[in-house]
Design a protein around this motif. Sequence first.
Motif, PDB file in Angstrom:
ATOM      1  N   VAL A  90      16.246-124.419-102.851  1.00 11.50           N
ATOM      2  CA  VAL A  90      16.097-123.183-102.079  1.00 11.50           C
ATOM      3  C   VAL A  90      16.288-123.503-100.603  1.00 11.50           C
ATOM      4  O   VAL A  90      15.701-124.464-100.098  1.00 11.50           O
ATOM      5  CB  VAL A  90      14.706-122.554-102.310  1.00 11.50           C
ATOM      6  N   THR A 147      13.694-119.927 -96.245  1.00 10.40           N
ATOM      7  CA  THR A 147      13.750-118.776 -97.147  1.00 10.40           C
ATOM      8  C   THR A 147      12.343-118.277 -97.465  1.00 10.40           C
ATOM      9  O   THR A 147      11.438-119.074 -97.734  1.00 10.40           O
ATOM     10  CB  THR A 147      14.441-119.154 -98.468  1.00 10.40           C
ATOM     11  N   LEU A 190      11.376-111.516-108.789  1.00 11.04           N
ATOM     12  CA  LEU A 190      11.622-112.049-107.458  1.00 11.04           C
ATOM     13  C   LEU A 190      11.784-110.887-106.491  1.00 11.04           C
ATOM     14  O   LEU A 190      12.725-110.102-106.586  1.00 11.04           O
ATOM     15  CB  LEU A 190      12.875-112.935-107.456  1.00 11.04           C
ATOM     16  N   PRO A 199      16.878-111.479-105.029  1.00  8.53           N
ATOM     17  CA  PRO A 199      15.769-110.521-105.012  1.00  8.53           C
ATOM     18  C   PRO A 199      16.080-109.295-105.851  1.00  8.53           C
ATOM     19  O   PRO A 199      17.242-108.962-106.090  1.00  8.53           O
ATOM     20  CB  PRO A 199      15.646-110.165-103.525  1.00  8.53           C
ATOM     21  N   ALA A 207      14.089-113.777-102.284  1.00  9.41           N
ATOM     22  CA  ALA A 207      14.537-115.054-102.845  1.00  9.41           C
ATOM     23  C   ALA A 207      15.941-115.391-102.379  1.00  9.41           C
ATOM     24  O   ALA A 207      16.701-114.523-101.943  1.00  9.41           O
ATOM     25  CB  ALA A 207      14.514-115.001-104.376  1.00  9.41           C
ATOM     26  N   TYR A 253      19.142-117.433-107.619  1.00 12.20           N
ATOM     27  CA  TYR A 253      17.912-116.706-107.326  1.00 12.20           C
ATOM     28  C   TYR A 253      18.255-115.530-106.415  1.00 12.20           C
ATOM     29  O   TYR A 253      18.731-115.725-105.296  1.00 12.20           O
ATOM     30  CB  TYR A 253      16.904-117.613-106.624  1.00 12.20           C
ATOM     31  N   PHE A 310      10.222-116.863-100.184  1.00 15.49           N
ATOM     32  CA  PHE A 310      10.268-116.841-101.647  1.00 15.49           C
ATOM     33  C   PHE A 310       9.004-116.147-102.126  1.00 15.49           C
ATOM     34  O   PHE A 310       7.906-116.699-102.053  1.00 15.49           O
ATOM     35  CB  PHE A 310      10.349-118.271-102.174  1.00 15.49           C
TER      36      PHE A 310
END
Length: 335
Positions: A118, A122, A76, A100, A79, A98, A124
Amino acid sequence: MNLRVEQRALAQSDQDDVVVLGPNPADTTFETTSTEGAYKILGVRPGLTISVFDMVIGADFAGRFATEPCVAIDFLFEAAGQGWLLDADGERLSSLPYRPGRIYIMAAPKGAVGFYDVPVGTRFKGMDIRVDTTLWQKLGAGDILSSLDEHHSLHIASGNGTWVGVLPVPPQLLAVARALFDSAMVENDDLAFEARALDIVHASINAMRSIQPAATIPPRDRRPLQRARDLMIAELSYPWALDGLAREIGLTQKRLQTGFKAMYGYSVYAFLQEQRLLEARRSIESGEVTVTQAAMNVGYGNPSHFSQLFLRRFGVQPSRLRPSETGKYQEAQAR
């Protein structure tokens, strides 16, 4: 449909159709999504598929997901939000944040179902590598699956026969992952793409095998130690001190120090410094911030000290990693 979805097999893969092991935005359930961006599903070879995605999440991006029996490796880059594993009755089990800059690995030898949520707006961005259990065994990694339980040092979530962990984040592996992502999004060099994909699978297997369950740690200490790790990752800029962190998780300083080292292979401070520098490198390479801002964002008030630590860790000054106007790193231009 605002989400552009592409699905194809690599030229050399000997596949007419891609067998999608995980979530598939090409499915009719995604047709009316307000999520925008790009999502590509590439069949590398039978039993190995890779999805790359760069999306801005819409209001309706929440719901269940399912996966076939496989091992999934997820990078990720951008995220937020979280997911949950579900039991056979659809009840939520362990939660999975989640974040990054993380490498998640999920072992689901019997398949898995889950739920994701989510936040709207965002970004993603990342990729999902899925290896079916037959290919995983052929790669000589079947023995790893038997060592994965809630006591494993990489564990963050498990339930209903599925295990999820967070792998160490060596810069060289992230560099290969970024190259793989870029080649999937903008290039059509299928041979290079397959080579990078296999490099990542191989490196992930080695990382999982090199870190064994920490059998000497009292079971009652494992969850607090995992919480200590997650607290530091969640707030890298916070001036963490051993006494405060120990109080926060309910352990003595000695049990925190010895247990953390045994469980993760780093001292508390060495782990925190590693995560700070990795996050700083990610933000500098992305062009999001200046070097000074990157240092401040991860808790270094002295840019000069930060640069020294960065140079010692990565062998390059952070200013050399700032993207130039041409999109190439200054480090490359200086050679």
